[in-house]
Enzyme design. Structure first.
Site, mmCIF file in Angstrom:
data_model
loop_
_atom_site.group_PDB
_atom_site.id
_atom_site.type_symbol
_atom_site.label_atom_id
_atom_site.label_comp_id
_atom_site.label_asym_id
_atom_site.label_seq_id
_atom_site.Cartn_x
_atom_site.Cartn_y
_atom_site.Cartn_z
ATOM 1 N N GLY A 11 0.842 -1.205 0.000
ATOM 2 C CA GLY A 11 0.000 0.000 0.000
ATOM 3 C C GLY A 11 0.870 1.246 0.000
ATOM 4 C CG ASP A 12 0.805 3.782 2.413
ATOM 5 O OD1 ASP A 12 -0.329 4.274 2.348
ATOM 6 O OD2 ASP A 12 1.234 3.167 3.402
ATOM 7 C CG HIS A 40 -6.149 6.640 -2.090
ATOM 8 N ND1 HIS A 40 -5.188 5.692 -2.165
ATOM 9 C CD2 HIS A 40 -7.281 6.086 -2.549
ATOM 10 C CE1 HIS A 40 -5.724 4.596 -2.655
ATOM 11 N NE2 HIS A 40 -6.988 4.803 -2.882
ATOM 12 C CB THR A 237 -6.167 -5.552 4.539
ATOM 13 O OG1 THR A 237 -7.267 -4.785 5.077
ATOM 14 C CG2 THR A 237 -6.444 -5.928 3.086
#
Ligand code: GDP
Length: 430
Positions: A11-12, A40, A237
């Site tokens: 992520g990111d 985001h 997740t």
């Protein structure tokens, strides 16, 4: 046609920026999984925004922003986010929420908190947004779909049934206040008022849009390594972060997803626990963290400092493969300009054996990075528009990574703004 924007790693990676950029040519932007547990960051003419549940298409008036059935919908957060963008002069976005999306209940958030508290040192590093309890209930068939708000009598009865089990846990495991049926029902009636104008049959809407030749963008949250099935289980997740799940979480045919743009950051970062082979520490990490992203690598939802490391070819090759990548968007390359030499992780040493295949979690825990150092370019690359104008060592870095991961890097992001993008012809793409 449908395009997906998804992450290759933890992520990111900069999906928000790439989605915002591609949304210029899209009619519909759809969130298909996850909830308000990750953010985001988007920088555009209205300002800088951290979106957690709104699709990144909300800044355009030509796009419809859709919450698919696969999303964990936190209604108060969703509406707070709408208010916050409107207060910064963004026009009210066109929004549609799937009548089959399920709702994050106030007790999901509590259970998330209580469980992390109970686990103490062994906790998952949850953002305490209620995501794991939410998806557990969804698959245990004790969750609530948005459409159930509109059948009040049945809803009230169901609340009565569902809270019996919850209250046993609250009383005997967590020793916390119990859930009150009437109070919860009243809260859900508040939720109903908020969502009512936006609820619809998303899969029917998208089906028609496809017939009409519209362009649909699926916006993924987190990345492959956080996917429940293919990620670093159990430090993952609670939803599938891969593009394939877009078909499920939006309600569209899988074969409609023609382009899969996998976002890879030019170095690594991760939040929460779990193995992170190319992680760096100390002053070296501090410097990359502070220079990273746009204003430092700190969580958009929690403000937590992100763990950082060098680019991981093993994890990214795996991440791209599971996504079904047609194009790689290689982001935040500008940040690496300060380094004389840039280490890249090209293999994992597991008990003396080197592999380039991403292993299962218990083996991953033992993996040590095999690093190769590439020469840095030591100059600011922001503002450059053509690939050929990048410094030679910078192009070498891109081409080396491309060769290692085996997927075409066709976009290079050299700054946080929409315009900071370099399109490139890749030898790996016909
Ligand atoms: P996402 O969750 O994948 O959308 O990623 P985040 O938004 O959490 O993190 C990406 C961060 O990097 C944000 O602060 C972006 O503004 C920033 N960003 C995105 N692309 C670039 C880039 O090419 N260069 C720089 N310096 N920052 C970028």
């Amino acid at each position: 046609m449908v395009k997906a924007v998804v992450g290759a790693n933890w992520g990111d990676e900069g999906k928000g920026k790439i989605t915002d950029m591609l949304a210029q040519d899209a009619d519909i932007v759809v969130r298909f999984q996850g909830g308000a547990n990750a953010g985001h960051t988007i920088k555009n003419k209205y300002g800088k925004f951290a979106l957690h549940s709104l699709p990144s298409g909300v800044f355009y008036d030509h796009t419809t922003s859709v919450i698919g059935n696969g999303v964990a919908l936190n209604i108060p957060i969703f509406f707070k986010e709408i208010q916050s963008i409107i207060s910064k002069n963004v026009p009210m976005p066109k929004i549609m929420i799937s009548d089959r999306a399920q709702m994050v209940m106030p007790y999901h958030i509590k259970f998330d908190e209580y469980e992390e508290e109970r686990l103490k040192g062994a906790a998952f590093g949850s953002t305490k947004s209620g995501i794991a309890p939410f998806y557990s209930d969804k698959f245990a068939k004790t969750g609530f779909q948005v459409n159930e708000l509109f059948d009040e009598k049945t809803l009230k009865e169901k609340i009565g049934r569902v809270i019996v089990q919850k209250n046993v846990l609250l009383e005997h495991l967590y020793h916390k206040p119990l859930i009150d049926q009437e109070e919860l029902f009243a809260t859900l009636m508040e939720y109903k008022k908020m969502v009512e104008p936006y609820v619809g049959d998303v899969s029917a809407f998208l089906g028609q849009a496809l017939k009409d030749g519209k362009t649909i963008l699926l916006e993924g949250q987190l990345g492959t390594l956080k996917d429940t099935d293919h990620g670093i289980y159990p430090m993952v997740t609670s939803s599938n972060t891969i593009a394939a799940y877009g078909a499920v979480g939006a309600g569209i045919p899988p074969y409609e997803i023609r382009e899969i743009i996998t976002v890879c950051k030019a170095y690594s970062s991760a939040v929460g626990g779990g193995a992170f082979v190319s992680e760096i520490f100390g002053a070296e990490a501090e410097e990359l963290r502070n220079r990273g992203g746009d204003g430092g690598e700190y969580g958009a939802t929690t403000g937590r400092p992100r763990r950082v490391g060098w680019f991981d070819c093993v994890a990214s090759k795996y991440g791209c493969r599971l996504q079904g990548t047609t194009d790689v968007a290689f982001t935040v390359l500008d940040v690496l300009e300060y380094l004389d030499e840039i280490p890249v992780c090209v293999g994992y040493d597991i008990d003396g054996e080197v592999t380039t295949e991403f292993p299962v979690t218990w083996k991953l825990e033992k993996a040590k990075p095999v690093l190769k150092k590439l020469p840095g370019w030591k100059s600011d690359i922001r503002g450059i528009k053509n690939y050929e104008d990048l410094p030679e060592n910078c192009r070498r870095y891109v081409e080396f990574v491309e060769e290692q991961i085996g997927y075409p890097i066709t976009m290079i992001s050299n700054g946080p703004a929409r315009e900071d993008i370099i399109y490139r012809k890749s030898p790996l793409k016909q």
